[in-house]
Design an enzyme around this catalytic site. Sequence first.
Site, PDB file in Angstrom:
ATOM      1  N   ASP A   1     -14.715  -6.492   2.615  1.00  0.00           N
ATOM      2  CA  ASP A   1     -14.404  -7.580   3.548  1.00  0.00           C
ATOM      3  C   ASP A   1     -14.707  -7.225   5.001  1.00  0.00           C
ATOM      4  O   ASP A   1     -14.875  -8.104   5.831  1.00  0.00           O
ATOM      5  CB  ASP A   1     -12.946  -8.053   3.397  1.00  0.00           C
ATOM      6  CG  ASP A   1     -11.922  -6.965   3.617  1.00  0.00           C
ATOM      7  OD1 ASP A   1     -12.311  -5.794   3.805  1.00  0.00           O
ATOM      8  OD2 ASP A   1     -10.705  -7.283   3.596  1.00  0.00           O
ATOM      9  N   ARG A   2     -14.813  -5.946   5.324  1.00  0.00           N
ATOM     10  CA  ARG A   2     -15.091  -5.540   6.699  1.00  0.00           C
ATOM     11  C   ARG A   2     -16.542  -5.101   6.848  1.00  0.00           C
ATOM     12  O   ARG A   2     -17.190  -4.706   5.880  1.00  0.00           O
ATOM     13  CB  ARG A   2     -14.165  -4.394   7.122  1.00  0.00           C
ATOM     14  CG  ARG A   2     -12.697  -4.768   7.126  1.00  0.00           C
ATOM     15  CD  ARG A   2     -11.826  -3.549   7.347  1.00  0.00           C
ATOM     16  NE  ARG A   2     -10.438  -3.842   7.034  1.00  0.00           N
ATOM     17  CZ  ARG A   2      -9.460  -3.938   7.922  1.00  0.00           C
ATOM     18  NH1 ARG A   2      -9.715  -3.763   9.207  1.00  0.00           N
ATOM     19  NH2 ARG A   2      -8.230  -4.216   7.544  1.00  0.00           N
TER      20      ARG A   2
ATOM     21  N   ASP B   1     -13.425  -2.514  -0.023  1.00  0.00           N
ATOM     22  CA  ASP B   1     -13.340  -3.752  -0.813  1.00  0.00           C
ATOM     23  C   ASP B   1     -14.287  -4.838  -0.334  1.00  0.00           C
ATOM     24  O   ASP B   1     -14.255  -5.955  -0.838  1.00  0.00           O
ATOM     25  CB  ASP B   1     -11.897  -4.287  -0.845  1.00  0.00           C
ATOM     26  CG  ASP B   1     -11.386  -4.706   0.521  1.00  0.00           C
ATOM     27  OD1 ASP B   1     -11.722  -4.047   1.520  1.00  0.00           O
ATOM     28  OD2 ASP B   1     -10.626  -5.689   0.594  1.00  0.00           O
TER      29      ASP B   1
ATOM     30  N   SER C   1     -10.774  -5.607  14.052  1.00  0.00           N
ATOM     31  CA  SER C   1     -10.754  -4.552  13.046  1.00  0.00           C
ATOM     32  C   SER C   1     -11.914  -4.700  12.063  1.00  0.00           C
ATOM     33  O   SER C   1     -11.762  -4.512  10.863  1.00  0.00           O
ATOM     34  CB  SER C   1      -9.419  -4.548  12.301  1.00  0.00           C
ATOM     35  OG  SER C   1      -9.148  -5.832  11.758  1.00  0.00           O
TER      36      SER C   1
ATOM     37  N   SER D   1      -8.294  -1.300   0.878  1.00  0.00           N
ATOM     38  CA  SER D   1      -9.305  -1.626   1.880  1.00  0.00           C
ATOM     39  C   SER D   1     -10.062  -0.390   2.351  1.00  0.00           C
ATOM     40  O   SER D   1     -10.746   0.262   1.582  1.00  0.00           O
ATOM     41  CB  SER D   1      -8.651  -2.367   3.045  1.00  0.00           C
ATOM     42  OG  SER D   1      -9.612  -2.879   3.928  1.00  0.00           O
TER      43      SER D   1
ATOM     44  N   THR E   1      -2.526 -11.001  13.934  1.00  0.00           N
ATOM     45  CA  THR E   1      -3.412 -10.274  13.021  1.00  0.00           C
ATOM     46  C   THR E   1      -3.069 -10.649  11.582  1.00  0.00           C
ATOM     47  O   THR E   1      -1.903 -10.729  11.210  1.00  0.00           O
ATOM     48  CB  THR E   1      -3.255  -8.762  13.235  1.00  0.00           C
ATOM     49  OG1 THR E   1      -3.676  -8.438  14.569  1.00  0.00           O
ATOM     50  CG2 THR E   1      -4.079  -7.977  12.236  1.00  0.00           C
TER      51      THR E   1
ATOM     52  N   ARG F   1       0.838  -1.192   0.000  1.00  0.00           N
ATOM     53  CA  ARG F   1       0.000   0.000   0.000  1.00  0.00           C
ATOM     54  C   ARG F   1       0.877   1.247   0.000  1.00  0.00           C
ATOM     55  O   ARG F   1       1.780   1.385   0.818  1.00  0.00           O
ATOM     56  CB  ARG F   1      -0.923   0.024   1.216  1.00  0.00           C
ATOM     57  CG  ARG F   1      -2.026  -1.007   1.135  1.00  0.00           C
ATOM     58  CD  ARG F   1      -3.007  -0.861   2.279  1.00  0.00           C
ATOM     59  NE  ARG F   1      -3.963  -1.930   2.272  1.00  0.00           N
ATOM     60  CZ  ARG F   1      -4.849  -2.177   3.242  1.00  0.00           C
ATOM     61  NH1 ARG F   1      -4.879  -1.375   4.289  1.00  0.00           N
ATOM     62  NH2 ARG F   1      -5.679  -3.190   3.166  1.00  0.00           N
TER      63      ARG F   1
ATOM     64  N   GLU G   1     -11.742 -10.695  13.660  1.00  0.00           N
ATOM     65  CA  GLU G   1     -10.743  -9.747  14.134  1.00  0.00           C
ATOM     66  C   GLU G   1     -11.438  -8.497  14.642  1.00  0.00           C
ATOM     67  O   GLU G   1     -12.511  -8.137  14.147  1.00  0.00           O
ATOM     68  CB  GLU G   1      -9.773  -9.357  13.010  1.00  0.00           C
ATOM     69  CG  GLU G   1      -8.887 -10.496  12.538  1.00  0.00           C
ATOM     70  CD  GLU G   1      -7.830 -10.028  11.544  1.00  0.00           C
ATOM     71  OE1 GLU G   1      -6.812 -10.725  11.440  1.00  0.00           O
ATOM     72  OE2 GLU G   1      -8.010  -8.982  10.893  1.00  0.00           O
TER      73      GLU G   1
END
Length: 564
Positions: free
Chosen positions: A296-297, A294, A382, A121, A361, A27, A380
Site C-alpha cells: 500500500d505504500r 503489503d 508516510s 505493513s 492519520t 500488531r 499521507e
Amino acid sequence: MDNSPLQVLTVPTAPYPDQRPGTSGLRKKVFVFQSRKNYLHNFIQSIFSSIDLRDRQGSTVVVGGDGRFFNRAAIEVIVQMAAANGVGRLIIGHHGIMSTPAVSCVIRKYKAIGGIILTASHNPGGPDGDFGIKFNTANGGPAKEDVTNQIFQISRTIEEFAICPGLQVDLTTLGKQTFDLENKFKPFTVEIVDSVESYANLLRNIFDFAALKDLLSGVNHIKIRLDAMNGVVGPYVRRILCEELGCPANSAINCVPMEDFGGQDPDPNLAYAVDLVDSMRDGQYDFGAAFDGDGDRNMILGKHSFFVSPSDSVAVIADNIFCIPYFQHTGVRGFARSMPTSAALDRVAKATKIELYETPTGWKFFGNLMDAGHLSLCGEESFGTGGDHIREMDGLWAVLAWLSILATRRQSMEEILKDHWVKYGRNYYTRYDYENVDIDAACEMMEDLEIMIADKSFVKQRFAVEDKIYQVEKADNFEYTDPVDSTITRNQGLRIIFSDGSRIIYRLSGTGSDGATVRIYIDSYEKEHIFEETQVMLAPLATIALKISQLHHRMGRSGPSLIT
C-alpha cells in the site's frame, strides 16, 4: 475416506487485556501470537463476534496477507473459525498472499461483508519480527473506530471461541473447495483466487494501458526500476508492469515474497530501500519506485535517485490529475491529506478551487469522505497515496499515476517537480522518528507539551535561531469533526503553527509492535528559495522543535532513529 460432516467445537478461553487495534489493526511480535495460548483465536473470534449474526450467516469474507512469517498458520486458524462462525464463503489469495489494495478491491468486487488482512505493513518480518491482523469492512476500507472499539471490548471479556479443527484447506490450488459441517444446512466454501488478475483489471479501467506500454516499451521508452522489497507486490509488478506493459524483467528487483522480506525492513524510504537508491544513482534509470510489505505504500525516485517526497507526490498528481483517464470521466470531487502531511496539496486545491480536507492519520477517515462522494485523491506523508477506486492507499496505483504524468508531459521527474515548485512554491518537509522509546516517558513528555502550548501566553511567543525569527500564531491538539457523520476524533497530534505558515507537529505513533515511537514533523513554505537542501532549510525549526520538547534529554536519545 471419511465423508462425515466436520465437527464444530466451542472452546473455553480467557481474555487478554492488550488486544486494542491501532490505526492499522493489531500488531505484535510474532512470539506473542505463538506463545500466548489462544491469543490469535481470541482476536479472530472478537472480529467475528463484532459482526451481527444475521449479517455473518452465509456471508462472504476475504482473507489475504503479505506473506510474512506466521501468515499461513494464521490463515489455517481463520478458515477453521470462519466456518464455525457461520461464514458461508471465504475468498483467499493464492498461497494465502494478497496485497492490501487487492483485498480492498476484492471485497468491493464480490460484495463481501469484510476482509481480514494479515500484515504488519512496513514492519520487519520473520520469526523475530512483527505480525498483524487488520479488519476491513464492506466498503473495502479499514474498520472505523466504533468497530475496532467493539472488537477490543469483546476481546476483554471473551470466554469461548468457535472452531472447526478438522477443516484443512489447500492454499496452493486455484478454485473452489467445499466442506460439510455438522448442524449446517449449506456447505462451507473456500475459493482460492488469483488476486493479481482482479486488481489488474481494476487498473485497466483507470489508466490508459496503451499509452503506458508505449512509454515503457515503445520506440522512445524510458527505463524504470521497481523494488518490491520481497513483499507481496512482487507478483503484481511482474504481471502488470513487465508482462503486460512491456518492462524488461530485470526492471523489477526483489519480487519474490519472502517470510522475512529477505532480512530487510520492507519500508520504502531512502534508509531501507537501499538496493533501489544505489541502482538509481548512476542515471541509467529515469524512474524508480519501491513498495512496502503489503503493497500500500510507495516511494518515488527520479534519475540519479532524485527523491520525491510523499507530500510533493500527492500534490503533483493532483495538479496533473487529468493525465489519468479515470478522472477525466468521473471528475474530481475533492482532495485530502492527513494533518501531519505538508500543505503542498493545499496550494493545488486552492488554485484549482477543489475542496481540501485535513484529516487525522489513518485511511479510514479518507474512506468515509470517499463513500459520501466528497473525495477523489488523497495522501499521507508516510508514503501513502491513493484514489477513490478502492478504500486503501495503493502503491502500484501511485506508480501508474506518475507514469501517466510522464507519458503525457514527456519531461523528467526532476523537471516536473521543479516546475511544480516554480508554480506553487515549495513546502520543505521532514519527519524525525524516535523509535522504541519508553512509553511512559513519551506520554509524560506529550502531556507536558500539551500543557505548555495550551497556556495562553504561548501564542505570540517568538523563537529566534540565527537570523530567523518565528512567532507562534496558533497551538493546539488537533481534533477532527467528520463532515459526513459529525463524529469527533480528538488528540491527533500537537500542532505549533507560526505566523509564516510553518508548522511543528508532535505525535505518538500507533503502528509499532512494542515500545513507542515519537514523531516530529516540520513543514515550512518558501516561495523564493525553492532549490535548497531540505535539512538545511529546516534546521532552525528543528532546533526549536527539540528545544520546546526537550526530547533528547527526556527520551535519553542523541538523535532520531530515522529521518525522512
